[in-house]
Design an enzyme around this catalytic site. Sequence first.
Site, PDB file in Angstrom:
ATOM      1  N   GLY A  91       0.854  -1.312  -0.071  1.00  0.00           N
ATOM      2  CA  GLY A  91      -0.147  -0.035   0.075  1.00  0.00           C
ATOM      3  C   GLY A  91       0.850   1.206  -0.057  1.00  0.00           C
ATOM      4  O   GLY A  91       2.074   1.452   0.353  1.00  0.00           O
ATOM      5  N   ARG A  92       0.294   2.402  -0.317  1.00  0.00           N
ATOM      6  CA  ARG A  92       0.901   3.566  -0.283  1.00  0.00           C
ATOM      7  C   ARG A  92      -0.216   4.703   0.414  1.00  0.00           C
ATOM      8  O   ARG A  92      -1.251   4.876   0.210  1.00  0.00           O
ATOM      9  CB  ARG A  92       1.196   4.245  -1.943  1.00  0.00           C
ATOM     10  CG  ARG A  92       2.131   3.331  -2.459  1.00  0.00           C
ATOM     11  CD  ARG A  92       2.527   3.953  -3.962  1.00  0.00           C
ATOM     12  NE  ARG A  92       3.756   3.090  -4.549  1.00  0.00           N
ATOM     13  CZ  ARG A  92       4.776   3.881  -4.789  1.00  0.00           C
ATOM     14  NH1 ARG A  92       4.978   5.039  -4.287  1.00  0.00           N
ATOM     15  NH2 ARG A  92       5.784   2.958  -5.293  1.00  0.00           N
ATOM     16  N   PHE A 118       1.964   9.273   3.707  1.00  0.00           N
ATOM     17  CA  PHE A 118       3.413   9.472   4.348  1.00  0.00           C
ATOM     18  C   PHE A 118       4.432   8.651   4.036  1.00  0.00           C
ATOM     19  O   PHE A 118       5.510   8.749   4.527  1.00  0.00           O
ATOM     20  CB  PHE A 118       3.154   9.544   5.962  1.00  0.00           C
ATOM     21  CG  PHE A 118       2.530  10.775   6.359  1.00  0.00           C
ATOM     22  CD1 PHE A 118       3.139  11.662   7.023  1.00  0.00           C
ATOM     23  CD2 PHE A 118       0.971  10.799   6.394  1.00  0.00           C
ATOM     24  CE1 PHE A 118       2.459  12.832   7.542  1.00  0.00           C
ATOM     25  CE2 PHE A 118       0.270  11.993   6.772  1.00  0.00           C
ATOM     26  CZ  PHE A 118       1.216  13.065   7.490  1.00  0.00           C
ATOM     27  N   GLY A 119       4.116   7.698   3.018  1.00  0.00           N
ATOM     28  CA  GLY A 119       4.957   6.890   2.523  1.00  0.00           C
ATOM     29  C   GLY A 119       4.244   5.431   2.101  1.00  0.00           C
ATOM     30  O   GLY A 119       3.285   5.569   1.889  1.00  0.00           O
ATOM     31  N   ILE A 120       5.205   4.570   1.805  1.00  0.00           N
ATOM     32  CA  ILE A 120       4.998   3.191   1.178  1.00  0.00           C
ATOM     33  C   ILE A 120       4.914   1.858   2.301  1.00  0.00           C
ATOM     34  O   ILE A 120       5.758   2.039   3.032  1.00  0.00           O
ATOM     35  CB  ILE A 120       6.014   2.820   0.027  1.00  0.00           C
ATOM     36  CG1 ILE A 120       6.046   4.034  -1.099  1.00  0.00           C
ATOM     37  CG2 ILE A 120       5.581   1.540  -0.532  1.00  0.00           C
ATOM     38  CD1 ILE A 120       7.089   3.812  -1.980  1.00  0.00           C
ATOM     39  N   VAL A 121       3.932   1.305   2.112  1.00  0.00           N
ATOM     40  CA  VAL A 121       3.905   0.073   3.219  1.00  0.00           C
ATOM     41  C   VAL A 121       4.365  -1.022   2.583  1.00  0.00           C
ATOM     42  O   VAL A 121       4.032  -1.526   1.337  1.00  0.00           O
ATOM     43  CB  VAL A 121       2.290   0.035   3.671  1.00  0.00           C
ATOM     44  CG1 VAL A 121       2.324  -1.270   4.612  1.00  0.00           C
ATOM     45  CG2 VAL A 121       1.800   1.181   4.316  1.00  0.00           C
ATOM     46  N   LYS A 140       5.961   0.495   7.273  1.00  0.00           N
ATOM     47  CA  LYS A 140       5.515   1.927   6.628  1.00  0.00           C
ATOM     48  C   LYS A 140       6.694   2.605   6.658  1.00  0.00           C
ATOM     49  O   LYS A 140       7.513   2.918   7.658  1.00  0.00           O
ATOM     50  CB  LYS A 140       4.380   2.566   7.319  1.00  0.00           C
ATOM     51  CG  LYS A 140       4.325   4.093   6.499  1.00  0.00           C
ATOM     52  CD  LYS A 140       3.315   4.899   7.454  1.00  0.00           C
ATOM     53  CE  LYS A 140       1.861   4.230   7.275  1.00  0.00           C
ATOM     54  NZ  LYS A 140       0.943   5.148   7.779  1.00  0.00           N
ATOM     55  N   ASP A 152      -7.346  12.169   7.148  1.00  0.00           N
ATOM     56  CA  ASP A 152      -7.233  11.487   5.820  1.00  0.00           C
ATOM     57  C   ASP A 152      -8.123  10.282   5.941  1.00  0.00           C
ATOM     58  O   ASP A 152      -7.801   9.244   5.751  1.00  0.00           O
ATOM     59  CB  ASP A 152      -6.017  11.279   5.392  1.00  0.00           C
ATOM     60  CG  ASP A 152      -5.730  11.041   4.033  1.00  0.00           C
ATOM     61  OD1 ASP A 152      -6.752  11.181   3.365  1.00  0.00           O
ATOM     62  OD2 ASP A 152      -4.804  10.271   3.686  1.00  0.00           O
TER      63      ASP A 152
END
Length: 765
Positions: free
Chosen positions: A479-480, A483-486, A503, A597
């Site tokens: 996932g994205r 705040f960043g990529i998981v 993350k 969010d």
Amino acid sequence: MTSARLYFIFLLFQLPYFSHLAIAQNNGTVPVGATLTADNKDQNPAVPRGSQVKLTADQGLVLNDPQGKQVWSSKIDIGTVAVGHMNDTGNFVLASSSSGRLWDSFSNPTDTLLLGQMMETEQGLFSRKSENNFSRGRFQFRLLEDGNLVLNIANLATGFAYDAYYTSGTYDPANSSNSGYRVMFNESGYMYILRRNGGRFDLTTERVVPAADFYYRATLNFDGVFAQYFYPKNGNGNWSVAWSEPENICVDIGGGLGSGACGYNSICTLDSDRRPRCACPKGYSLLDENDRYGSCRPDFELSCWGGGQGYNKELFDFHELKNINWPQSDYERFKPYNEVQCKNTCLSDCFCAAVIFNDGSCWFKKLPLSNGMTDSRIAGKAFIKYKNKGDDPPSVPRPPDPEDKKKSKMMNATGSVLLGSSVFVNFALVCAFVLGFSFIYKKKWIRNSPDDGTIETNLRCFSYKELEGATNNFKEEVGRGSFGIVYKGVIQTRTSTTAVAVKKLDRVFQDGEREFKNEVFVIGQTHHKNLVRLLGFCDEGQNRLLVYEFLNNGTLASFLFGNLKPNWNLRTNIAFQIARGLLYLHEDCRAQIIHCDIKPQNILLDDYYTARISDFGLAKLLTLNQSKTIKTAIRGTKGYVAPEWFRNSKITAKVDVYSFGVLLLEIISCRKSFDIEMGEEYAILTDWAFDCYRNGKLNVLVGEDKEAMNDIECLGKLVMVSIWCIQEDPSLRPTMKKVLQMLEGVVEVSVPPNPYPFSSSMGLY
């Protein structure tokens, strides 16, 4: 008298059931030496196969088990039995050859009275233990010395009688001659209490069927209900009830000592025949599976070991019950309280097993829950705590710490010195060691406090190399986010493996370091069953990573927007769970958190499809005494962003309420908030949903979902709540607390206004 007739009479008296008659009979007489043997062909055998009743000269009737051990006898104190005789009334008499009657069954009743039988003062009946257990039970039917006929529970171990749950009222302190002294069951089928002055108090108040055509009995049932029955002598029919007491044993049994009509932790409901039905609440099961009227045990541990108040409160939830109470299990009361406060406080209390909320009062209940009853007159709501399966906090095993070995060596060395020293020296060394250890520990704790720029937490601190290895060099992206990529990873130790979501944060914000510190600090102390749990972190140079529990069922987006429309009840449950998680973030955790969010990509589903909110703690934090924060930059995702982000307005928790309203519409309709493929008129879900609501076309909104339309009242309520949430004016939006109250039916949902009176919603995107 036939063997069948003799067997029937034995059944009425609750003597053991036998199907084999091995006696010679002559006009109802039974000679000494005659026996009856149990062969267990009956449905409810009272004794093991091979048990035997024998008529003896010295003891009368004697019951022996298959090994020959005596179980019961009629205990003839004086005289010798010559014969036994079964009268037509059903009274079995043992007589001598000279002095007449030595013993009879009418004078020694168990749980049943027959026509012609009477019961004297201080005599009584006792129930059997259960439906299929003929040993002595806990209910009593007695005529007291003062003249009152009572029903009560007794302690089986001591025989101590608890308060009566039925009283005839035949005690007259002003006129003792008017008090009762004998219970009569006459030949016509009427039961009454005979007073000392010759008057009578009728127990059978209705006209009865003729005794010439019907058998009669009055039985104290194993469940505590005393009832008079009749049965057609021609055999065509069943036992029917003429009358019974009490009227409602679940309620009338009161709240005294003991468990009540049912066992502990059980709930009693009255059936149409005025007999109790017992059931274990959610999260509980029968202590004895063969006794459905017995006590229930919790299927989880509810204790204060290992944490005390607030320990693992996120692992529990409540099952709501109406018109139910356990009146004698109270140990605490809070007032004034609202429902949310009531439930949350119970979740934080390791003693609290259930709560009753009524008119601003919150009553806490402790185990065991006693006298559980259902009654339409009971106001308020009952919430019983149960364990959420699958919600146990995943553990991340820690590898051996080299510091632990050093400490162990130090302890061993210290022990050796102590063993070889004097008492005074030992005492001095112990004091020095304790003070030194305390100083080191205190210094370490201060070093880890947030005031000096580090993090106060007991989360596991990973090295970047560990997480690089755990994720196979960050190979599998799951996932994205903003705040960043998981990435998916596995934490391994010698004994176990744990799947995790890692993350990897990027530096998209100038104050990223502060935000990272805040997220770890807050999330490490934020625990709720509808939030994703943080397990650890990495803060190494430029590398900042967060390690979360891994949830197998992915995001709510994948769940809602797939090829198949999910179950309506499951969708509504998910909506409720998200609302509870947001309420916790806004009002119940130590530091208020505005998510900023909320969208289906940030809602994850666990193995049981419980909704968990992720990515919270990344936005601006508010302390408890703050209600507003000035916006610094627009945060959120297109389609879910509240209008105030685009204006020179203050940002409050109402931005999450707006996003939740959009998300709720997505859950209702199973379509995305913005979908250009739907055509310009239908592209924006919020506009289209309001049009559907205004024009009475909710069936169009849910795509003719039959499950949703069958629950049209709930559907309408959810749509109205969502429209209140997406109001353009933040002051018109409810708080998440009120949102949840509206969803749960605590607060009535009024008709919402047009959500966009000032501008077109198209201008917001």
